[in-house]
Design a protein around this motif. Structure first.
Motif, PDB file in Angstrom:
ATOM      1  N   GLU A1109      18.979   0.474   4.262  1.00 39.64           N
ATOM      2  CA  GLU A1109      18.621   1.006   5.594  1.00 39.64           C
ATOM      3  C   GLU A1109      19.860   1.409   6.387  1.00 39.64           C
ATOM      4  O   GLU A1109      19.855   2.389   7.148  1.00 39.64           O
ATOM      5  N   GLU A1110      20.944   0.668   6.210  1.00 44.36           N
ATOM      6  CA  GLU A1110      22.170   1.024   6.904  1.00 44.36           C
ATOM      7  C   GLU A1110      22.682   2.381   6.458  1.00 44.36           C
ATOM      8  O   GLU A1110      23.161   3.195   7.239  1.00 44.36           O
ATOM      9  N   GLN A1111      22.598   2.633   5.146  1.00 44.37           N
ATOM     10  CA  GLN A1111      23.031   3.940   4.667  1.00 44.37           C
ATOM     11  C   GLN A1111      22.166   5.060   5.225  1.00 44.37           C
ATOM     12  O   GLN A1111      22.645   6.163   5.528  1.00 44.37           O
ATOM     13  N   LEU A1112      20.852   4.764   5.342  1.00 48.09           N
ATOM     14  CA  LEU A1112      19.955   5.782   5.911  1.00 48.09           C
ATOM     15  C   LEU A1112      20.257   6.044   7.374  1.00 48.09           C
ATOM     16  O   LEU A1112      20.256   7.184   7.870  1.00 48.09           O
ATOM     17  N   LEU A1113      20.558   4.974   8.138  1.00 50.60           N
ATOM     18  CA  LEU A1113      20.800   5.152   9.568  1.00 50.60           C
ATOM     19  C   LEU A1113      22.094   5.913   9.832  1.00 50.60           C
ATOM     20  O   LEU A1113      22.250   6.573  10.871  1.00 50.60           O
ATOM     21  N   GLU A1134       9.142  -5.444   7.914  1.00 48.95           N
ATOM     22  CA  GLU A1134       8.678  -4.069   7.692  1.00 48.95           C
ATOM     23  C   GLU A1134       9.871  -3.192   7.382  1.00 48.95           C
ATOM     24  O   GLU A1134      10.938  -3.320   7.962  1.00 48.95           O
ATOM     25  N   LYS A1135       9.664  -2.271   6.445  1.00 51.37           N
ATOM     26  CA  LYS A1135      10.724  -1.383   6.049  1.00 51.37           C
ATOM     27  C   LYS A1135      10.904  -0.269   7.065  1.00 51.37           C
ATOM     28  O   LYS A1135       9.978   0.134   7.757  1.00 51.37           O
ATOM     29  N   LEU A1136      12.157   0.264   7.132  1.00 50.76           N
ATOM     30  CA  LEU A1136      12.481   1.401   8.015  1.00 50.76           C
ATOM     31  C   LEU A1136      11.923   2.672   7.404  1.00 50.76           C
ATOM     32  O   LEU A1136      12.224   3.006   6.267  1.00 50.76           O
ATOM     33  N   THR A1137      11.076   3.283   8.137  1.00 50.18           N
ATOM     34  CA  THR A1137      10.418   4.503   7.637  1.00 50.18           C
ATOM     35  C   THR A1137      11.118   5.720   8.229  1.00 50.18           C
ATOM     36  O   THR A1137      11.153   5.916   9.438  1.00 50.18           O
ATOM     37  N   ALA A1140      12.526  12.274   7.221  1.00 50.81           N
ATOM     38  CA  ALA A1140      13.436  13.292   6.704  1.00 50.81           C
ATOM     39  C   ALA A1140      14.859  12.799   6.891  1.00 50.81           C
ATOM     40  O   ALA A1140      15.117  11.850   7.638  1.00 50.81           O
ATOM     41  N   GLN A1141      15.796  13.551   6.217  1.00 51.76           N
ATOM     42  CA  GLN A1141      17.199  13.181   6.350  1.00 51.76           C
ATOM     43  C   GLN A1141      17.757  13.581   7.690  1.00 51.76           C
ATOM     44  O   GLN A1141      18.729  13.038   8.140  1.00 51.76           O
ATOM     45  N   GLY A1142      17.150  14.531   8.305  1.00 54.66           N
ATOM     46  CA  GLY A1142      17.633  14.979   9.634  1.00 54.66           C
ATOM     47  C   GLY A1142      16.463  15.277  10.538  1.00 54.66           C
ATOM     48  O   GLY A1142      15.311  15.266  10.118  1.00 54.66           O
ATOM     49  N   ARG A1143      16.847  15.597  11.837  1.00 52.88           N
ATOM     50  CA  ARG A1143      15.796  15.866  12.818  1.00 52.88           C
ATOM     51  C   ARG A1143      16.112  17.182  13.507  1.00 52.88           C
ATOM     52  O   ARG A1143      17.229  17.403  13.981  1.00 52.88           O
ATOM     53  N   ASP A1144      15.146  18.049  13.536  1.00 53.12           N
ATOM     54  CA  ASP A1144      15.312  19.357  14.193  1.00 53.12           C
ATOM     55  C   ASP A1144      15.176  19.183  15.700  1.00 53.12           C
ATOM     56  O   ASP A1144      14.088  18.858  16.181  1.00 53.12           O
ATOM     57  N   ILE A1145      16.309  19.356  16.408  1.00 52.77           N
ATOM     58  CA  ILE A1145      16.312  19.196  17.869  1.00 52.77           C
ATOM     59  C   ILE A1145      16.325  20.583  18.505  1.00 52.77           C
ATOM     60  O   ILE A1145      17.168  21.412  18.180  1.00 52.77           O
ATOM     61  N   LYS A1146      15.409  20.819  19.382  1.00 53.40           N
ATOM     62  CA  LYS A1146      15.316  22.111  20.077  1.00 53.40           C
ATOM     63  C   LYS A1146      16.374  22.183  21.175  1.00 53.40           C
ATOM     64  O   LYS A1146      16.508  21.271  21.985  1.00 53.40           O
TER      65      LYS A1146
END
Length: 1770
Positions: A1109-1113, A1134-1137, A1140-1146
């Protein structure tokens, strides 16, 4: 020896030598034998030892040459007697002391003593030691020495006094003082006295002598001083053989060393003398002093005795004193006498009246260089001035003769006697004119060349006077009154005896000698009356008749055929004859019958029996009425309708008969206030003489705007009336504003508006609407209803409103009389007070602190220039302000702008509506009202809630709440939110390091409450949501406040924020786990521990899920201020869900301010700059880096610096509401049409439009239609012109100005500067006038400066060729100072009119300066006039030329040649003048030169050679004639008898030079008999003598100003330059002199003397002028030592200031000294030249007053200031 006798023989031994004696005494007996007896004698000679008891014999003080005696004791201690001898003195003559002994020798017995007397006589003074010798007889040793001690003393003389002070004694007179010499000694004293100085003023008598012992002698010391100053000397008194005495003597000379050879003072009696006859007394003055004397003679106020009006004897004048001015003068008044020099002096006295005059003459002298006048002499001069006293038997002699018919006139005689009543003899000269003569007592006439008659004192002369009544040959009553003039050779006084003779004939006195009936109407008659009186004492019989001339018809007909008329049919006289008693009068009636169109002249004759005949000239004329009017229509043009217009109509009497006129219905009122619409004619009635004219003033007041046409009638005499019309158009000055009008809702205005539309629909004024519509605002405004108001419609509406108002006001005029001018004037002014629709300027909602502006354009739509101003005082304290100065004469269709500002904060206005009325007053026009409106509103927000309470939140988690902001007002609202959290105070007593550490930790502690967004702007009615996030850091309760601030608002909103933080806690059960003992290497033992936790717990080393999870964060980022990532909380285990690898920010970038994303830059002028701030917010969740760029297709915006953004570098914004400000700068350099430019946001991979910029620039766009002009070839001194046009296609008018210096010298342009409006064309005329010959003349880059723009450039080119050959030679011939004219024909072949300016050379030719030729005009005459002022010679004629430069570049050249012949005779003047009537003849004198001239008039009698006293021919001696002008010389002639007189008046040209130098001239004398006499004048002006010296006397450090005068003779205004050669004298650099009179005028010159050294200073003041010449004034100044000043009072403990100035011309070091220690001085030691400073003196104080003095000293002098310190009041 007798026998048996015995004889005693005594043997004496006297030995002179020390020795032994062996001798024998033998006896010889005569005749017996030799040596019969022998007796041995044995002896020894021994010298006894003698001694002086006292070897020094003191004589003491001995008077010279007086014997003194003392005794010398000689002691013999031996057993033998001794012999002694006082030796005599050797070389006694040269010895200083004489001594002797009366008993020089003697025997001293053994063992005894003897006293030897010594006498001593001292020959010289002083101590003497004289050695005397006493010898012992027989001793071979040295004699005994005796010291005679003495002191020689001379005589003792006592001198008294020890010094002699003569005091003040008269110079040149002996003054003696006695010197007493007293001899106190016993010996006489010889003395010798003399003065120590050479050429001493003292003398001594006797100068030598002997003072007997114990006696006294007196010596006289006499002083004779030869100067008025202090003398000092010494009397040296030599006393023989005694001391020398020095006796100081001093004396001060008073009086004067000037000696007069005759008795002159103190009183001088001159005896009797005739008044007006100078009394002369001559004497010589000699300077017997040693210094030069400059003598000045003046008089002191004279004392005169009583004046005698009727010349009484001298004895009557004594003892009565009255005052008059000085009558004695002394020549020369100023004399300089060197030592020993003698001057001749003349004393003259003259008095106009007989009296005893006593005056005091004062003589002042300046000795050497003293510079001060001192009175040295005053003399009382007395003289008796007497007048001739003649006793006349009678003062008036009268003869009366009546001549009856048949009587013979005979000579008449009457006696008269003259007696001399004065004490001096008189020489009497008698003169009497015809018809009287002087005869002796026996009636014998005195010869014409009779010598003066001598009358001794008291002598009487008997004469008689003869009268000839037949002297006059006519029969008129005549009277002669002459004066018997009695003159005296000794005195100019004259006595007169009036002699009158009367001769009476039968005579009449006519009331007039001519009757002129003037011109009467045809076929009418007129009667004139004349009165005649018998003015004689005789009865007069008379008869009337007409003088007829057979050759001349007295009746002359005009305009009709002549008729046969006799004189009797035209004139009639009643009565024809009669008789008049003495003094009786008769009225004579003369009747004239006016036959149609006739002129009659005739002479009526009245004959008197025994007397003369009298003539009366009769004249009469008959004619009809005739007149002329200069106009029948008066066109007033455009006139202000409430202003009275004035015109003039001239009514001229063109006939010979006067007539009356009247204006029919002339109107009422006054010239200042006539009735509106009715012409007023002034005067309305009158009478006009023949040949005269009357100007009728017509006053008309239109009263209402619009076209007017009125008429009035004039009736002349009985003729038909003449009609004259008055027309024009009434208007008024007006303005138009580019603002909407307040018409809607006003029934009156709406009604007028409809009428105006109907009137305009008729098309009467539609043509002007187009031009005016373009001249008003560029953007037409709309009113509330959306209708576009036409300018012409508004003008028509204003005219109709003013017309309606004016008609109402005119009704008030009928209720007041026309004389009430003030009321009428008020009504006239109220004609323009109509209420016009208001203009409206609404600013809408304005927030306090904002300043809103609006540019208003004012246009003049009327034909009159409009002057107007706004009344800014009504806007005081309303928040509104205008920049509208007084605009003067705004031209037609021109526009003026002004700015209206609204600043509610400056006036501290409350919230709400503001409504102000601004009046704009048009001079001589109506007042336009502008209603200014605004609503002052403050921004405000509404909150959805005012409290936020978060639930408990674990540390590391956050919670968000939302609040809503709502703008419910009509103005944008700019807001910001800040979080306030209570901060724990730090203990101040902690160590500094710990205290600082705690503060830094508190600052670094993040805030637990966060607001997103933290600022923004809400448009009216807009809402927004604000998120508040709570992120606790530790377990505790949190409380804070959200402060919501609203920009430009006093509203403050607060939201209370509460929250509670929880920390994760682990609970273990049991808290202690005890496993018990274990063996090594055993299987171990397990124990169970139960852990309770509210959050997830994992092992960092063994939990693999945690590592994943640390690598994902690490791949997820969320940029915010805390660098944290927000994720929803997970349940334990509970696992970190992650989807996607990134988030599209407007990307969300918003423009916060201005709203609408439109930046309005406004409409600027070129050169103006506007800046707008744009606030940009990053409302996206990620940080943003971007750049801004302006895009536009307008070329003008792409220039550098026109439209730019700041900052221009890359911008970085943090996420979630971070803002930045961008400055938009608009600085247009030229005109720019309205534009819209986009500002793009550029970030990597994205370009988007962020906001829009709109604006425009109104500017000028000025250009020339051509920038190069070629003129071709132009003749030298000619010119040609071309045109160039300047156009303004911009939005605003600008000023322009050509650089005229760059056009010189060959080109010029007109106009050189001006103003060009938008859409306007300005034509320029460029003139090429070459100054010299040149094949190529080219001027490049001629600049025209344009306001706010780059200059325009123009290039000009051309060439200059030579003048063509002379076309023709014009020859002129005339007499000098006369004129001859010739004509030159000129033609204009071009299609444009020419105005030529000829170039005329030659000083005697003149012509019109300009000549105008119309297009294609042929042979127009140009007249050249030749008027020479000097004659030409045969070999040298006057030369000239005239050149006509033509506008096409060519020219016409003519040569002029003139011959000036000798002048004509001015003519002879012949006049017949009746006797006893003075006649003045005006003789014109012309000055043909161009400078003023003065003529000296000399009148020479030609016939008779000697003009008798009965005739007078006189005039002024001088006449001044201005340049090129003519003056009349008045020559007066008066004669008491008939005769023929001829005289010649010569005009002499005087030479009065004002400047040195030589000049030549030519003088021509014209004579009808001798011809022309020519003289060549060589005039030389030398330097003038110096003026009278000016003397100054002042102290060093002071200044003296004296005003002296010079005589200025310059006839024109001039300026004199002043210069001195000494810095001690200052004057102005120049003085201006007004034109002087003919005799010269005084000019005052101020000179200031400020010395810089002691003693005398001399200088010369030079005045020089180009017109007035040079003047030299000697200046002599005397600088005295400075006088002490003060005392200066100084209070205890206080100070005083003393002004001090360095008067020297260089820097000087000064020393300040005060003796008393209580005073202290503070002043600079070094002062610059001519600089001033302040000396500060302080006083410490004391119980009593203290006085001292301050001495300021330097090498050049010292100044003393007395100080007085006041005691303390305590």
């Amino acid at each position: 020896m007798c026998s048996e006798g015995h004889l005693d023989i005594q043997v004496t031994l006297c030995s002179n030598t020390v020795k032994r004696y062996k001798l024998a005494l033998v006896v010889d007996v005569d005749g017996v034998g030799k040596e019969l007896l022998s007796l041995p004698i044995r002896a020894r000679c021994v010298i006894p030892t003698l001694r002086v008891l006292h070897p020094a014999v003191p004589f003491g003080r001995c008077s010279l040459k007086v014997p003194y005696q003392q005794m010398l004791t000689l002691v013999n201690d031996s057993n033998l007697p001794g012999c002694y001898w006082a030796l005599p003195q050797e070389n006694k003559a040269a010895a200083a002391v004489w001594y002797s002994s009366p008993e020089p020798r003697g025997i001293i017995q053994p063992h005894s003593s003897v006293e030897i007397p010594f006498t001593l006589e001292v020959q010289v003074t002083g101590k003497q030691d004289t050695v005397a010798h006493v010898a012992v007889f027989g001793s071979k040793e040295s004699p005994l020495k005796v010291h005679l001690l003495s002191t020689g003393e001379g005589p003792v003389v006592h001198v008294h006094p020890s010094e002699i002070n003569f005091g003040s004694i008269q110079v040149l007179q002996d003054a003696s003082r006695t010197l007493h010499l007293s001899n106190q000694s016993v010996i006489p004293a010889s003395f010798l006295a003399k003065m120590a100085g050479e050429n001493s003023c003292w003398s001594i008598g006797p100068s030598q002598g002997v003072i007997p012992a114990k006696a006294e002698v007196s010596v006289a010391v006499t002083a004779n001083l030869d100067d008025t100053e202090q003398f000092k000397d010494e009397v040296v008194l030599f006393i023989e053989n005694s001391r020398t005495y020095i006796i100081p003597v001093q004396a001060v000379g008073i009086g004067t060393t000037i000696v007069i050879d005759k008795p002159f003072g103190p009183k001088l009696q001159l005896g009797p003398c005739f008044s007006l006859d100078p009394c002369c007394y001559r004497f010589q003055m000699t300077n017997k002093g040693r210094r030069t004397h400059l003598l000045y003679w003046t008089t002191e106020g004279g004392i005169t005795l009583q004046q005698c009006n009727h010349l009484p004897p001298i004895s009557n004048t004594k003892g009565k004193v009255s005052s008059c001015g000085p009558v004695f003068t002394l020549q020369p008044l100023r004399t300089e006498l060197m030592p020993g020099q003698t001057a001749e002096m003349v004393l003259e006295g003259s008095c106009r009246t007989p009296q005893v005059v006593k005056e005091k003459l004062l003589c002042h002298a300046i000795v050497d260089n003293e510079g001060v006048k001192n009175l040295i002499m005053q003399v009382d001069v007395t003289c008796e001035f007497i007048a001739p006293a003649l006793q006349i038997s009678t003062r008036e002699i009268t003869f009366r003769v009546e001549k009856h018919p048949g009587d013979v006139l005979t000579l008449q005689y009457k006696p008269v006697s003259l007696k001399n009543m004065c004490s001096l003899p008189l020489s009497v000269v008698l003169a009497l004119e015809q018809p009287f003569s002087i005869c002796t007592a026996d009636q014998q006439p005195l010869p014409a060349d009779a010598q003066p008659m001598k009358l001794r004192s008291g002598e009487e002369l008997q004469l008689c006077i003869r009268f000839n009544p037949a002297y006059e040959e006519d029969l008129l009553i005549w009277a002669a009154e002459k004066a018997l003039k009695i003159k005296f050779l000794e005195h100019p006084h004259e006595e007169q005896v009036t002699v009158r003779g009367e001769v009476y004939f039968p005579n009449l006195q006519m009331q007039t000698t001519a009757l002129d009936f003037g011109c009467i109407l045809n076929d009418t008659k007129d009667v004139h009356y004349m009165e005649m009186t018998n003015c004689s004492p005789l009865v007069v019989q008379y008869h009337w008749s007409f003088l007829k001339d057979s050759q001349v018809n007295p009746v002359r007909f005009m305009e009709t055929e002549p008729l046969a008329l006799g004189v009797e049919e035209v004139f009639d006289i009643l009565p024809l004859h009669g008789e008049l008693q003495p003094g009786q009068s008769q009225r004579i009636a003369f009747t004239f019958f006016g036959h149609a169109n006739t002129v009659t002249q005739v002479t009526a004759l009245c004959r008197v029996e025994g007397g003369p005949s009298y003539k009366v000239a009769l004249r009469g004329e008959a004619s009809r009425i005739s007149y002329l009017l200069d106009t029948s229509e008066i066109d007033c043009g455009l006139q202000v309708f409430n202003k009275v217009t004035e015109a003039a109509v001239t009514l001229q009497n063109s006939g010979k008969l006067g007539f009356a006129f009247v204006v029919l219905s002339p109107g009422t009122g006054t010239a200042a206030s006539p009735l509106p619409g009715v012409p007023l004619v002034v005067p309305s009635t009158g009478y006009i003489e023949p040949g005269k004219q009357q100007v009728l003033k017509v006053y008309y007041l239109p009263g209402v705007p619009g076209v007017f046409c009125r008429a009035f009638q004039i009736q002349v005499g009985h003729l038909e009336p003449e009609k004259i019309s008055v027309k024009g158009e009434g208007t008024f000055p007006r303005i138009h504003l580019d603002l909407p009008r307040n018409i809607k809702g006003n029934a009156k205005y709406e009604k007028i508006l409809e009428k105006a539309k109907e009137k305009l629909d008729k098309g009467s004024q539609r043509d002007e609407a187009v031009a005016l519509g373009e001249a008003v605002a560029a953007e037409p405004r709309m009113d509330d209803s959306g209708t576009l108001w036409d300018v012409q419609l508004q003008m028509q509406m204003e005219e109709m409103l003013i017309e309606e108002h004016a008609l109402e006001q005119q009704k008030a005029l009928t209720s007041r009389p026309p004389e009430d001018t003030a009321f009428h004037q008020r009504v006239h002014r109220r004609l323009l007070k109509a209420e016009l629709p208001e203009y409206i300027l609404d600013f809408g909602y304005v927030v306090p602190g904002d300043i809103h502006t609006h540019i208003v354009k004012i246009t003049n739509p009327g034909h009159y220039p409009a002057s107007f101003h706004g009344d800014g005082y009504v806007l005081y304290n309303t928040g509104f302000s205008v920049c509208l100065d007084h605009v003067k004469r705004l031209p037609y269709c021109e526009t003026k702008t002004f700015e209206v500002c609204f600043d509610p904060q400056s006036a501290s206005l409350p919230l709400g509506k503001v409504d102000v009325l601004l009046p704009i007053k048009v001079t001589r026009g109506p007042t336009f009202q502008v209603r200014l409106r605004a609503v002052v509103a403050e921004p405000s927000l509404c909150l959805s809630r005012d409290r936020l309470e978060f639930s408990a939140v674990q540390c590391g988690q956050c919670q968000e709440e939302t609040i809503q902001l709502h703008n419910t007002f009509q103005v944008p609202c700019k807001w910001s939110i800040s979080v306030n959290v209570p901060v724990k105070e730090v203990d101040k007593h902690l160590p500094a390091s710990e205290h600082q550490k705690l503060l830094e930790e508190m600052k670094s502690t993040p805030c637990v409450f966060e607001v997103l967004p933290s600022a923004g702007t809400l448009a009216p009615g807009q809402q927004c949501h604000v998120q508040v996030r709570f992120s606790p850091m530790e377990e505790k309760c949190y409380q804070g406040e959200l402060q919501i601030r609203i920009c430009q608002s006093s509203q403050r909103l607060q939201v209370l924020v509460l929250g509670h933080g929880l920390e994760p806690r682990l609970e273990f059960s049991p808290s202690e786990l005890e496993l018990g003992p274990l063996l090594p290497q055993s299987c171990g033992e397990e124990g169970a521990v139960v852990m309770k936790s509210p959050c997830e717990v994992y092992s960092l080393e063994f939990d693999e899920q945690h590592l994943a999870e640390e690598q994902l964060l690490q791949t997820l980022k969320d940029d915010n201020c805390h660098n944290s990532l927000l994720l929803p909380p997970c349940a334990p285990g509970e696992k970190l869900t992650v989807e996607a690898q990134g988030r599209d920010i407007k990307m969300k970038v918003d423009v916060v301010d201005p709203p609408g994303k439109v930046v309005k830059l406004g409409n600027l002028w070129t050169g103006q700059t506007v800046k707008k701030i744009v606030t940009i917010a990053n409302n996206s969740a990620a940080p943003l880096a971007f750049k801004l760029r302006v895009t536009s297709t307008v070329p003008e915006l792409q220039e550098a610096g026109v439209l730019c953004l700041k900052p221009s570098k890359e911008l970085k914004l943090k996420p979630r509401g971070d803002t930045c400000k961008v400055e938009v700068t608009f600085c247009p350099k030229r005109r720019i049409q309205p534009f819209t430019a986009q500002v793009l946001l550029e970030c990597p991979g994205l370009v988007r439009s962020l906001f829009v910029v709109r604006g425009s620039c109104q500017g000028s766009l000025v250009s020339l239609d051509q920038d190069h002009l070629s003129f071709g070839a132009v003749v030298h001194r000619s010119y040609t012109c071309q045109r160039v046009v300047m156009r303004n296609t911009g939005d605003r008018g600008v000023r322009f100005m050509w650089d005229m210096e760059s056009f010189q010298p060959d080109f010029s342009i007109s106009p050189t500067k001006g103003y060009i409006s938008p859409g306007m064309d300005v034509p320029f005329v460029v003139t090429f006038r070459p100054s010299k010959l040149s094949q190529a003349v080219q001027y490049e880059g001629l600049r025209c400066f344009i306001q706010g723009s780059e200059p325009l450039l123009l290039t000009l080119a051309g060439s200059c060729v030579e003048v063509p050959d002379t076309k023709e030679t014009l020859t002129f011939t005339c007499n000098v100072r006369e004129r001859q004219s010739q004509t030159i024909l000129l033609s204009n072949p071009s299609s444009e009119a020419w105005t030529l300016q000829p170039i005329l050379e030659g000083k005697y030719w003149k012509g019109p300066e300009f000549i105008h030729l119309e297009a294609r005009q042929k042979e127009k005459a140009y007249q050249v006039t030749y008027r020479p002022l000097t004659m030409s010679s045969e070999n040298k004629k006057h030369q000239g030329s005239i050149f006509f430069p033509l506008p096409d570049g060519t020219g016409l050249h003519y040569h002029l040649e003139g011959t000036a012949e000798a002048p004509r005779c001015s003519g002879a003047i012949s006049r017949q003048v009746p006797c006893r009537i003075s006649h003045t003849e005006l003789i014109p004198v012309s000055n043909w030169l161009h400078r003023p001239q003065r003529f000296l008039v000399v009148i020479d009698m030609l016939k008779p050679e000697n003009l008798e006293s009965s005739s007078v021919l006189q005039g002024c001696s001088y006449i001044d004639v201005p340049s090129s002008a003519k003056e009349d010389y008045q020559l007066t002639f008066l004669s008491y008898k008939e005769g023929v007189f001829s005289a010649k008046a010569n005009l002499v040209l005087e030479y009065q030079p004002l400047k040195t130098g030589e000049s030549t001239g030519h003088l021509v004398l014209q004579s009808s008999d001798l011809g022309s006499l020519s003289y060549k004048l060589q005039l030389k002006a030398t330097s003038s003598r110096p003026e009278k010296p000016v003397y100054f006397r002042t102290t060093l450090g002071s200044r003296q100003t004296i005003t002296t005068k010079i005589r200025n003779f310059a006839q024109e205004k001039t300026e004199y330059l002043l210069q001195t050669d000494c810095a001690d004298f200052q004057t102005a650099k120049s003085i201006s002199a007004a034109p002087a009179s003919s005799r010269g005028s005084d000019l005052n010159v101020e000179v200031t003397f400020e010395p810089c050294h002691l003693g005398e200073a001399k200088a010369t003041l030079q005045l020089s002028s180009a017109l007035g010449g040079q003047y030299c004034i000697p200046l002599i100044g005397l600088a005295l030592p400075p006088e002490p000043q003060g005392p200066f009072l100084i209070p205890a403990g206080g100070t005083t200031s003393i002004s001090f100035r360095n008067v020297f011309p260089k820097s000087m070091a000064f020393q300040y000294t005060v003796k008393h220690p209580a005073f202290a001085v503070r002043a600079p030691g070094m002062l610059r030249a001519k600089s001033s400073t302040t000396i500060t003196v302080s006083f410490t104080g004391g119980p009593a007053p203290v006085t001292s003095r301050l001495v300021v000293s330097c090498p050049g002098g010292s100044w003393i200031y007395h100080l007085r310190g006041l005691p303390s009041t305590r």
